[in-house]
Motif scaffolding. Structure first.
Motif, PDB file in Angstrom:
ATOM      1  N   GLU A  16       0.837  -1.186   0.000  1.00  0.00           N
ATOM      2  CA  GLU A  16       0.000   0.000   0.000  1.00  0.00           C
ATOM      3  C   GLU A  16       0.879   1.244   0.000  1.00  0.00           C
ATOM      4  N   ILE A  17       0.407   2.304  -0.633  1.00  0.00           N
ATOM      5  CA  ILE A  17       1.089   3.591  -0.637  1.00  0.00           C
ATOM      6  C   ILE A  17       0.216   4.545   0.170  1.00  0.00           C
ATOM      7  N   ILE A  18       0.788   5.138   1.212  1.00  0.00           N
ATOM      8  CA  ILE A  18      -0.042   5.925   2.130  1.00  0.00           C
ATOM      9  C   ILE A  18       0.448   7.364   2.229  1.00  0.00           C
ATOM     10  N   GLY A  19      -0.496   8.244   2.528  1.00  0.00           N
ATOM     11  CA  GLY A  19      -0.181   9.615   2.875  1.00  0.00           C
ATOM     12  C   GLY A  19       0.248  10.490   1.716  1.00  0.00           C
ATOM     13  N   GLY A 137      -7.354  -4.732  17.088  1.00  0.00           N
ATOM     14  CA  GLY A 137      -7.111  -3.454  16.406  1.00  0.00           C
ATOM     15  C   GLY A 137      -6.209  -3.549  15.214  1.00  0.00           C
ATOM     16  N   GLY A 138      -5.036  -2.929  15.295  1.00  0.00           N
ATOM     17  CA  GLY A 138      -4.121  -2.911  14.174  1.00  0.00           C
ATOM     18  C   GLY A 138      -3.044  -1.864  14.377  1.00  0.00           C
ATOM     19  N   THR A 139      -2.506  -1.375  13.266  1.00  0.00           N
ATOM     20  CA  THR A 139      -1.467  -0.353  13.271  1.00  0.00           C
ATOM     21  C   THR A 139      -1.883   0.757  12.319  1.00  0.00           C
ATOM     22  N   ALA A 140      -1.779   2.007  12.771  1.00  0.00           N
ATOM     23  CA  ALA A 140      -2.151   3.143  11.930  1.00  0.00           C
ATOM     24  C   ALA A 140      -0.957   4.079  11.771  1.00  0.00           C
ATOM     25  N   PHE A 141      -1.004   4.860  10.682  1.00  0.00           N
ATOM     26  CA  PHE A 141       0.061   5.782  10.324  1.00  0.00           C
ATOM     27  C   PHE A 141      -0.517   7.187  10.274  1.00  0.00           C
ATOM     28  N   ALA A 146       0.625  20.196  12.391  1.00  0.00           N
ATOM     29  CA  ALA A 146       1.329  21.476  12.478  1.00  0.00           C
ATOM     30  C   ALA A 146       2.510  21.561  11.526  1.00  0.00           C
ATOM     31  N   THR A 147       3.183  20.450  11.308  1.00  0.00           N
ATOM     32  CA  THR A 147       4.353  20.443  10.425  1.00  0.00           C
ATOM     33  C   THR A 147       4.069  19.833   9.064  1.00  0.00           C
ATOM     34  N   GLY A 148       3.024  19.006   8.965  1.00  0.00           N
ATOM     35  CA  GLY A 148       2.755  18.276   7.735  1.00  0.00           C
ATOM     36  C   GLY A 148       3.621  17.047   7.567  1.00  0.00           C
ATOM     37  N   PHE A 149       4.431  16.714   8.572  1.00  0.00           N
ATOM     38  CA  PHE A 149       5.363  15.589   8.453  1.00  0.00           C
ATOM     39  C   PHE A 149       4.648  14.256   8.671  1.00  0.00           C
ATOM     40  N   GLY A 183      -4.021  16.801  17.043  1.00  0.00           N
ATOM     41  CA  GLY A 183      -3.102  17.355  16.053  1.00  0.00           C
ATOM     42  C   GLY A 183      -2.482  16.345  15.112  1.00  0.00           C
ATOM     43  N   TYR A 184      -3.020  15.138  15.055  1.00  0.00           N
ATOM     44  CA  TYR A 184      -2.531  14.094  14.147  1.00  0.00           C
ATOM     45  C   TYR A 184      -3.688  13.584  13.285  1.00  0.00           C
ATOM     46  N   VAL A 185      -3.402  13.343  12.014  1.00  0.00           N
ATOM     47  CA  VAL A 185      -4.395  12.848  11.065  1.00  0.00           C
ATOM     48  C   VAL A 185      -3.947  11.470  10.578  1.00  0.00           C
ATOM     49  N   GLN A 186      -4.843  10.506  10.647  1.00  0.00           N
ATOM     50  CA  GLN A 186      -4.521   9.159  10.204  1.00  0.00           C
ATOM     51  C   GLN A 186      -4.424   9.114   8.684  1.00  0.00           C
ATOM     52  N   THR A 187      -3.317   8.560   8.187  1.00  0.00           N
ATOM     53  CA  THR A 187      -3.095   8.464   6.736  1.00  0.00           C
ATOM     54  C   THR A 187      -3.306   7.053   6.203  1.00  0.00           C
ATOM     55  N   GLY A 188      -3.338   6.078   7.077  1.00  0.00           N
ATOM     56  CA  GLY A 188      -3.533   4.696   6.641  1.00  0.00           C
ATOM     57  C   GLY A 188      -3.588   3.781   7.840  1.00  0.00           C
ATOM     58  N   ARG A 189      -4.084   2.572   7.612  1.00  0.00           N
ATOM     59  CA  ARG A 189      -4.212   1.613   8.709  1.00  0.00           C
ATOM     60  C   ARG A 189      -4.153   0.200   8.147  1.00  0.00           C
TER      61      ARG A 189
END
Length: 236
Positions: A16-19, A137-141, A146-149, A183-189
């Motif tokens: 998968e390609i994320i974010g 559950g699982g693992t999320a990214f 604030a930084t976009g990193f 302040g964090y947004v999930q990009t994939g899981r």
């Protein structure tokens, strides 16, 4: 014992390609010929707390069998090199723990409630082997808003740490992180599944998804049991 930790020759690989940073993550199903042998090993292992007053892994850890680690790293190095565009590489260091998340949500240190990285080294990878099922559950990214990193590289670390320090004035919400928060947004899981291996770069912001904390247990046969391999490569 090595035969018990032999890899399945018919693994199913998903890339998968994320974010926004288009970072690859691999999910491999059916990793071992006999994954129950690793659960049996864990059932007899001596687990100890892996956390302290400043945080750390929110549960228990025990050493993993070396033949398991060797089989996984040797067998999957070519796949990792191709999937992440590394070119010719060889492993230089690998460490592995059997891990059980056990801390109740109310006992978490603030650092345990937020995404983290393992290192800024772009040639270190996390290989997370689920020895439990979907209820855990699982693992999320994540992306740091604030930084976009999404990856914390050596040249980004100072800016990221400064931003996190500013945000620390407001303590993260209680409990394990799920979804978007603080302040964090999930990009994939990648969801947990028995005998599923997840591979990602260790500099990628990530967090375990503990969606059913009531199911946490110190019993390896019932709890959120994983094998966590951290392997560093060097280019040939």
């Amino acid at each position: 014992m090595t035969a018990g930790f032999a890899l399945n020759p018919e693994i199913a690989v998903r890339r998968e390609i994320i974010g926004n940073e288009r970072e690859p993550v691999l999910a491999i199903d059916g990793l071992l010929r006999d994954p129950a042998a690793l659960v049996e090993f864990a059932d007899a292992a001596d687990f100890a707390p892996a956390h302290g007053p400043a945080g750390g892994y929110p549960g228990l850890r025990a050493p993993a069998p070396l033949d398991y680690v060797g089989n996984v790293v040797r067998s999957l190095t070519p796949l990792i090199a191709r999937a992440f565009g590394l070119g010719p590489v060889e492993p230089t260091r690998a460490e592995c723990f059997l891990s059980l998340v056990t801390l109740p949500p109310g006992d978490l240190h603030p650092t345990q409630r937020l995404p983290h990285i393992d290192t800024v080294d772009p040639l270190q990878f996390a290989l997370l082997h689920y020895l439990c099922g979907p209820p855990h559950g699982g693992t999320a990214f994540y992306r740091h808003e604030a930084t976009g990193f999404e990856r914390i590289t050596a040249d980004r670390r100072a800016a990221f740490e400064a931003a996190v320090a500013r945000e620390a004035a407001e303590s993260p919400a209680a409990g394990y992180l799920t979804g978007n928060r603080d302040g964090y947004v999930q990009t994939g899981r990648i969801d947990a599944a028995f005998d599923r291996l997840v591979i990602y770069r260790s500099q990628l912001l990530h967090s375990g998804q503990i969606t059913a904390p009531e199911a946490l247990s110190a019993d390896p046969r019932r709890g959120r049991l994983t094998a966590n391999i951290f392997v560093a490569f060097r280019r040939g």
